[in-house]
Design a protein around this motif. Structure first.
Motif, short mmCIF file in Angstrom:
data_model
loop_
_atom_site.label_atom_id
_atom_site.label_comp_id
_atom_site.label_asym_id
_atom_site.label_seq_id
_atom_site.Cartn_x
_atom_site.Cartn_y
_atom_site.Cartn_z
N ILE A 81 0.85 -1.19 0.00
CA ILE A 81 0.00 0.00 0.00
C ILE A 81 0.89 1.24 0.00
O ILE A 81 1.79 1.37 0.83
CB ILE A 81 -0.93 0.01 1.22
CG1 ILE A 81 -1.86 -1.20 1.20
CG2 ILE A 81 -1.75 1.31 1.26
CD1 ILE A 81 -2.78 -1.29 2.38
N SER A 82 0.63 2.15 -0.91
CA SER A 82 1.38 3.40 -1.03
C SER A 82 0.43 4.57 -0.83
O SER A 82 -0.71 4.54 -1.30
CB SER A 82 2.06 3.51 -2.40
OG SER A 82 2.89 2.39 -2.65
N ILE A 83 0.91 5.58 -0.11
CA ILE A 83 0.12 6.80 0.09
C ILE A 83 0.45 7.77 -1.04
O ILE A 83 1.60 8.22 -1.17
CB ILE A 83 0.42 7.44 1.45
CG1 ILE A 83 0.09 6.47 2.58
CG2 ILE A 83 -0.37 8.74 1.63
CD1 ILE A 83 0.47 6.97 3.96
N VAL A 84 -0.52 8.06 -1.87
CA VAL A 84 -0.31 8.99 -2.98
C VAL A 84 -0.34 10.42 -2.47
O VAL A 84 0.52 11.24 -2.80
CB VAL A 84 -1.38 8.77 -4.07
CG1 VAL A 84 -1.20 9.78 -5.21
CG2 VAL A 84 -1.32 7.35 -4.60
N SER A 85 -1.31 10.74 -1.67
CA SER A 85 -1.38 12.06 -1.04
C SER A 85 -2.16 11.94 0.25
O SER A 85 -3.09 11.12 0.35
CB SER A 85 -2.04 13.10 -1.96
OG SER A 85 -3.40 12.77 -2.20
N GLY A 86 -1.77 12.72 1.23
CA GLY A 86 -2.44 12.65 2.53
C GLY A 86 -2.96 14.01 2.97
O GLY A 86 -2.30 15.03 2.78
N VAL A 87 -4.15 14.00 3.50
CA VAL A 87 -4.73 15.23 4.04
C VAL A 87 -5.07 15.07 5.52
O VAL A 87 -5.31 16.07 6.21
CB VAL A 87 -6.00 15.64 3.26
CG1 VAL A 87 -5.66 15.97 1.83
CG2 VAL A 87 -7.06 14.53 3.33
N SER A 88 -5.07 13.83 6.00
CA SER A 88 -5.45 13.63 7.40
C SER A 88 -4.29 13.90 8.34
O SER A 88 -4.50 14.30 9.49
CB SER A 88 -5.96 12.20 7.61
OG SER A 88 -4.93 11.26 7.34
N ALA A 89 -3.06 13.70 7.88
CA ALA A 89 -1.89 13.91 8.74
C ALA A 89 -1.33 15.30 8.50
O ALA A 89 -0.22 15.47 8.00
CB ALA A 89 -0.84 12.84 8.45
N GLN A 90 -2.12 16.29 8.85
CA GLN A 90 -1.72 17.67 8.66
C GLN A 90 -1.84 18.46 9.95
O GLN A 90 -2.62 18.12 10.84
CB GLN A 90 -2.57 18.34 7.57
CG GLN A 90 -2.30 17.82 6.17
CD GLN A 90 -3.08 18.60 5.13
OE1 GLN A 90 -4.09 19.23 5.42
NE2 GLN A 90 -2.60 18.55 3.89
#
Length: 398
Positions: free
Chosen positions: A171-180
Motif C-alpha cells: 500500500i502506497s500513500i499517494v497524497s495525505g490530508v489527514s496527517a496535517q
C-alpha cells in the motif's frame, strides 16, 4: 491644643495659596460630598481594597524570581522524549494498492502471463471515503481510516488468502490530508503542513511555514490539541529541547506576537509605557530606559516594582500565604539603591511583561514642595478665616 492650632494655621496658609491658583476641575472634596452613592472598602481593609505583599529584593529572592510564571508544553502534552507518533490513515487520504501473486493463473494474474516481468497488478488510486473504507476486488470494502498502512495490508492479505495464490499486498500513500497540522498567525506562510512518518516537532512545522514574521522574544506559541490548549514562549522551545514536542495530526499551532511593555511612574526621568523590544530587560535596564532617577526628587532607597505572582513564589520565600484568598498574589518588590550591593542585584532581577515601576519622592523633595507652595501665597493669611473652616473639614476627613 496650641500645637493643633499651629497645625491648622499652617494648613490654612497652604490652602490660601491653593485658592490663588486656578483649577482645571472640581475639587476632590466637592466630588466626594456631592456623590449620591459612595462605595468604599471596609475600615479593616486596605484603602484600595487589595491585600498585597511587600518583598525586599535580595539574593534569596533572586533565586526564585526567574521561575515566576514559567510555562511549558511537555508536562501537559508529553511527546518530547517519547517515540515518534504513528500516523494512521484518515478520510480523504489517497492510497494505491498493489497485489502480488506467487505464480500466474491465480485470481489476479492470468495463466498466459508467465513471461511478464512481475506477477502483480496495481489498482487505481482511490480516496478513503467518509466512512473510512477503500474497495479492493474480491476483498470488498476494507476499513482503512484510523489504521496504519501495515494494518490495512495484513487485512487485505487475510481477505484474499483463500482466493489468490499466496497474495502479497503493498500500500502506497499517494497524497495525505489527514496527517496535517495547521500553522496560523505570525508566520511568513500560514498554511496546513503535511507531517511525515519521520516525526515532526513544533519548530519543524514552524520552519515549513516560513518561520516567524515577528521577533522571537515577543512570540508565543499556542498548541491546540483535542479540545485542550497550552501556551509557551517561542524562546523556551529554543532553549529547552524537551518543550519542542512532536506534533500529531489535527494539531493547530497559533503563533502570536505579544508586545511586552512596562510602565514607569514617579521620580524617574521619563514617565509612561516602555517596550521591551527584542530583548529581555533587568530592573537596572528598565530604570535606565525610563530615564533613571531624578537627583532633585527621587529617593533611591525606595524603588518599587508592582507585579502579580503565584503563591508558590511566596512559599519558597517562607511567607504564610493563608491571608490571600486566590493563587495570584499582588506583590510589591522594593529595591534600596542606597545599598551599593543592590546595583548588582538590579542587574540580575528580570523584568516581566506589564510590570509597574514606581520611584518615590524623597522627604526633602516633599518638604521643598511645601515651602514652594508657601512662597507662592500672595497674601499670607488674607483668607485665614475661610480657609480655617476648609482645613477643619480636611482634618476630619483623615
Amino acid at each position: 491644643m496650641r500645637s493643633l492650632n499651629l497645625s491648622i494655621l499652617l494648613a490654612a496658609t497652604a490652602l490660601t495659596g491653593c485658592t490663588a491658583m486656578s483649577a482645571s476641575g472640581p475639587s476632590a472634596r466637592s466630588i466626594d460630598s456631592e456623590a449620591s452613592v459612595k462605595v468604599a472598602p471596609a475600615k479593616d481593609k486596605a484603602k484600595s481594597g487589595v491585600d498585597y505583599a511587600l518583598v525586599d529584593i535580595s539574593s534569596t529572592v533572586l533565586k526564585y524570581v526567574p521561575n515566576v510564571g514559567a510555562e511549558g508544553l511537555s508536562e501537559g502534552f508529553g511527546g518530547g522524549r517519547g517515540p515518534i507518533p504513528t500516523l494512521p490513515l484518515g478520510a480523504g487520504d489517497v492510497v494505491q494498492v498493489a497485489i502480488f501473486e506467487s505464480q500466474a493463473g491465480g485470481l489476479f494474474i492470468p495463466g498466459d502471463a508467465g513471461s511478464r516481468p512481475g506477477n502483480y497488478i496495481t489498482l487505481p488510486a482511490q480516496t478513503i471515503d467518509r466512512q473510512g473504507f477503500i474497495s479492493v476486488p474480491y476483498a470488498g470494502k476494507v476499513p482503512a481510516a484510523g489504521k496504519t498502512t501495515e494494518q490495512v495490508r495484513v487485512d487485505i492479505e487475510d481477505r484474499l488468502a483463500n482466493r489468490a495464490i499466496e497474495p502479497q499486498v503493498v500500500i502506497s500513500i499517494v497524497s495525505g490530508v489527514s496527517a496535517q497540522v495547521a500553522v496560523l498567525g505570525d508566520v511568513n506562510t500560514p498554511s496546513k503542513i503535511q507531517i511525515t512518518e519521520a516525526g515532526d516537532r513544533i519548530l519543524d512545522v514552524i520552519s515549513k511555514a516560513g518561520g516567524l514574521s515577528a521577533s522571537g522574544e515577543e512570540s508565543y506559541i499556542t498548541l491546540q490539541r483535542r479540545g485542550r490548549s497550552a501556551r509557551v514562549r517561542y524562546n523556551m522551545l529554543v532553549d529547552k529541547p524537551s518543550e519542542n514536542i512532536y506534533v500529531i495530526p489535527g494539531d493547530t499551532l497559533l503563533i502570536d506576537r505579544e508586545r511586552r511593555t512596562y510602565t514607569a511612574f514617579g521620580a524617574s526621568g521619563l514617565n509612561g509605557r516602555f517596550d521591551f523590544e527584542e530583548s529581555n530587560l533587568t530592573l537596572s535596564e528598565a530604570l535606565a530606559k525610563s530615564g533613571g532617577l531624578l537627583d532633585s526628587r527621587a529617593d533611591p532607597g525606595q524603588i518599587f516594582l508592582y507585579r502579580v505572582v503565584t503563591k508558590d513564589f511566596l512559599r519558597n520565600l517562607g511567607v504564610d500565604t493563608s491571608k490571600f484568598p486566590t493563587n495570584d498574589v499582588p506583590v510589591i518588590f522594593r529595591a534600596n539603591l542606597r545599598d551599593p550591593s543592590m546595583f548588582f542585584a538590579a542587574t540580575k532581577f528580570p523584568m516581566q511583561d506589564k510590570d509597574v515601576l514606581y520611584v518615590t519622592n524623597s522627604d526633602a523633595a516633599e518638604l521643598s514642595k511645601f515651602f514652594d507652595l508657601l512662597n507662592t501665597t500672595p497674601a499670607g493669611t488674607a483668607n485665614l478665616t475661610g480657609n480655617a473652616l476648609s482645613t477643619k473639614d480636611a482634618i476630619r476627613s483623615f
